[in-house]
Design a protein around this motif. Structure first.
Motif, PDB file in Angstrom:
ATOM      1  N   ILE A  43     -27.238  29.465 -44.706  1.00  0.00           N
ATOM      2  CA  ILE A  43     -26.160  28.546 -45.061  1.00  0.00           C
ATOM      3  C   ILE A  43     -26.152  28.375 -46.579  1.00  0.00           C
ATOM      4  CG2 ILE A  43     -25.162  26.263 -44.721  1.00  0.00           C
ATOM      5  CD1 ILE A  43     -26.645  26.105 -42.055  1.00  0.00           C
ATOM      6  N   THR A  44     -25.061  28.795 -47.208  1.00  0.00           N
ATOM      7  CA  THR A  44     -25.001  28.801 -48.676  1.00  0.00           C
ATOM      8  C   THR A  44     -24.756  27.422 -49.276  1.00  0.00           C
ATOM      9  OG1 THR A  44     -22.615  29.296 -48.687  1.00  0.00           O
ATOM     10  CG2 THR A  44     -24.153  31.174 -48.721  1.00  0.00           C
ATOM     11  N   HIS A  45     -23.947  26.587 -48.585  1.00  0.00           N
ATOM     12  CA  HIS A  45     -23.670  25.249 -49.107  1.00  0.00           C
ATOM     13  C   HIS A  45     -23.074  24.356 -48.023  1.00  0.00           C
ATOM     14  CE1 HIS A  45     -19.791  27.277 -49.696  1.00  0.00           C
ATOM     15  NE2 HIS A  45     -19.228  26.088 -49.798  1.00  0.00           N
ATOM     16  N   LEU A  87     -36.402  26.314 -47.001  1.00  0.00           N
ATOM     17  CA  LEU A  87     -35.690  26.479 -48.258  1.00  0.00           C
ATOM     18  C   LEU A  87     -35.872  27.889 -48.809  1.00  0.00           C
ATOM     19  CD1 LEU A  87     -36.556  23.125 -50.087  1.00  0.00           C
ATOM     20  CD2 LEU A  87     -34.413  23.720 -48.940  1.00  0.00           C
ATOM     21  N   LEU A  88     -34.776  28.464 -49.262  1.00  0.00           N
ATOM     22  CA  LEU A  88     -34.803  29.715 -50.013  1.00  0.00           C
ATOM     23  C   LEU A  88     -33.707  29.585 -51.059  1.00  0.00           C
ATOM     24  CD1 LEU A  88     -35.983  32.496 -50.431  1.00  0.00           C
ATOM     25  CD2 LEU A  88     -34.414  33.406 -48.741  1.00  0.00           C
ATOM     26  N   GLU A  89     -34.101  29.280 -52.293  1.00  0.00           N
ATOM     27  CA  GLU A  89     -33.142  28.941 -53.338  1.00  0.00           C
ATOM     28  C   GLU A  89     -33.187  29.938 -54.481  1.00  0.00           C
ATOM     29  OE1 GLU A  89     -32.479  24.298 -53.153  1.00  0.00           O
ATOM     30  OE2 GLU A  89     -34.607  24.698 -53.563  1.00  0.00           O
ATOM     31  N   ASN A  90     -32.466  29.623 -55.542  1.00  0.00           N
ATOM     32  CA  ASN A  90     -32.347  30.511 -56.690  1.00  0.00           C
ATOM     33  C   ASN A  90     -33.708  30.964 -57.202  1.00  0.00           C
ATOM     34  OD1 ASN A  90     -30.878  31.791 -58.887  1.00  0.00           O
ATOM     35  ND2 ASN A  90     -31.733  30.196 -60.193  1.00  0.00           N
ATOM     36  N   GLU A 106     -27.149  28.425 -58.222  1.00  0.00           N
ATOM     37  CA  GLU A 106     -27.523  27.050 -57.921  1.00  0.00           C
ATOM     38  C   GLU A 106     -26.343  26.126 -57.639  1.00  0.00           C
ATOM     39  OE1 GLU A 106     -31.227  25.750 -60.277  1.00  0.00           O
ATOM     40  OE2 GLU A 106     -30.125  27.016 -61.685  1.00  0.00           O
ATOM     41  N   THR A 107     -25.150  26.473 -58.147  1.00  0.00           N
ATOM     42  CA  THR A 107     -24.039  25.522 -58.101  1.00  0.00           C
ATOM     43  C   THR A 107     -22.753  26.170 -57.611  1.00  0.00           C
ATOM     44  OG1 THR A 107     -25.027  24.448 -60.044  1.00  0.00           O
ATOM     45  CG2 THR A 107     -22.786  23.793 -59.458  1.00  0.00           C
ATOM     46  N   GLY A 114     -13.904  16.107 -61.657  1.00  0.00           N
ATOM     47  CA  GLY A 114     -14.132  14.919 -60.844  1.00  0.00           C
ATOM     48  C   GLY A 114     -14.626  15.212 -59.445  1.00  0.00           C
ATOM     49  N   ILE A 115     -14.463  16.467 -58.996  1.00  0.00           N
ATOM     50  CA  ILE A 115     -14.970  16.860 -57.681  1.00  0.00           C
ATOM     51  C   ILE A 115     -16.382  17.414 -57.872  1.00  0.00           C
ATOM     52  CG2 ILE A 115     -14.674  18.413 -55.720  1.00  0.00           C
ATOM     53  CD1 ILE A 115     -11.701  18.273 -56.152  1.00  0.00           C
ATOM     54  N   PRO A 116     -17.373  16.808 -57.226  1.00  0.00           N
ATOM     55  CA  PRO A 116     -18.770  17.221 -57.432  1.00  0.00           C
ATOM     56  C   PRO A 116     -18.996  18.694 -57.106  1.00  0.00           C
ATOM     57  CG  PRO A 116     -18.660  15.151 -56.224  1.00  0.00           C
ATOM     58  CD  PRO A 116     -17.267  15.687 -56.265  1.00  0.00           C
ATOM     59  N   GLN A 117     -19.827  19.342 -57.911  1.00  0.00           N
ATOM     60  CA  GLN A 117     -20.230  20.716 -57.645  1.00  0.00           C
ATOM     61  C   GLN A 117     -21.538  20.673 -56.856  1.00  0.00           C
ATOM     62  OE1 GLN A 117     -19.289  21.841 -62.048  1.00  0.00           O
ATOM     63  NE2 GLN A 117     -19.558  23.774 -60.965  1.00  0.00           N
ATOM     64  N   VAL A 118     -21.451  20.991 -55.599  1.00  0.00           N
ATOM     65  CA  VAL A 118     -22.614  20.929 -54.713  1.00  0.00           C
ATOM     66  C   VAL A 118     -23.514  22.135 -54.937  1.00  0.00           C
ATOM     67  CG1 VAL A 118     -21.313  19.624 -52.998  1.00  0.00           C
ATOM     68  CG2 VAL A 118     -21.409  22.121 -52.828  1.00  0.00           C
ATOM     69  N   ASN A 119     -24.712  22.074 -54.362  1.00  0.00           N
ATOM     70  CA  ASN A 119     -25.615  23.225 -54.405  1.00  0.00           C
ATOM     71  C   ASN A 119     -24.982  24.411 -53.695  1.00  0.00           C
ATOM     72  OD1 ASN A 119     -28.449  21.080 -53.827  1.00  0.00           O
ATOM     73  ND2 ASN A 119     -27.731  21.877 -55.757  1.00  0.00           N
ATOM     74  N   ASN A 120     -25.149  25.595 -54.256  1.00  0.00           N
ATOM     75  CA  ASN A 120     -24.697  26.828 -53.615  1.00  0.00           C
ATOM     76  C   ASN A 120     -25.721  27.918 -53.896  1.00  0.00           C
ATOM     77  OD1 ASN A 120     -22.136  28.480 -52.471  1.00  0.00           O
ATOM     78  ND2 ASN A 120     -23.167  29.695 -54.038  1.00  0.00           N
TER      79      ASN A 120
END
Length: 212
Positions: A43-45, A87-90, A106-107, A114-120
């Motif tokens: 799951i990417t985000h 967890l498997l992240e950047n 990461e993002t 104004g729209i939050p940039q979630v983790n990706n």
């Protein structure tokens, strides 16, 4: 490697006996709920077109041995619905049945101020297939096959083409295209933002007159 596109960004990737499903989201609920014998769910985000909580619960129930792989942003949501994950992240890499998967980025790409940039987190699978999620991330390694996002409120077609040219995969196929077949969903953001600025935005019904 074999890949089956269930729709939008939900892909079944089969490599060396490993069955991997990516981003079970709201556009592919029926198809993804039928999946079985899964080993991994990437799951990417956290956006709903990539993570549909109810059908994810169904997936886990139908695939009790499947391991969810994701990032901290998604992890917070999964903790809230009592689903376990790893967890498997950047910059991280792990092997599953001799299939190496690495995390990149990461993002989420910016949608609108104004729209939050979630983790990706994008995932590079078996050293040849790259699925970036909702970001134009360069994994910094040769790509044989690219899952190329082609449409979204955070994306222009010129950026799509330039991104593919930058990565120079041997081949690419479109993902993030589910909203093209869903009336209204692609228009939610302009409808909201324009309404806040006193502009009514509407989607006319096909073959029906409208006017002022």
């Amino acid at each position: 490697m074999k890949i089956t596109k269930l729709g939008h960004c939900c892909l079944l990737v089969e490599e060396n006996g490993l069955r991997i499903l990516t981003d079970p989201g709201m556009y592919t609920v029926e198809a993804q709920s039928k999946m079985n014998n899964l080993d991994l769910i990437l799951i990417t985000h956290e956006h709903a077109d990539h993570l549909h909580s109810d059908s994810l619960k169904t997936l886990v129930a139908n695939n009790p041995k499947a391991k969810i792989i994701t990032n901290k942003g998604v992890g917070k949501i999964l903790e809230g619905i009592s689903l376990t994950f790893a967890l498997l992240e950047n910059g991280q890499e792990e092997s599953f049945s001799d299939v190496t998967i690495s995390g990149h980025g990461e993002t989420h790409q910016a949608i609108y101020p104004g729209i939050p940039q979630v983790n990706n987190t994008g995932y590079f699978i078996a050293g040849k297939f790259f699925y970036p999620g909702d970001a134009l991330t360069n994994a910094g390694k040769p790509v044989e096959l690219l899952a190329l996002p082609v449409c979204g409120p955070w994306l222009k077609l010129s950026e799509v083409i330039d991104y593919a040219k930058e990565l120079r995969p041997k081949s690419a196929f479109p993902v993030h295209d589910g909203m093209l077949n869903r009336a209204g969903s692609f228009h939610d953001l302009p409808k909201k933002v324009l309404a806040e600025n006193g502009i009514a935005f509407f989607v006319p019904e096909l073959e029906k007159e409208f006017g002022i």
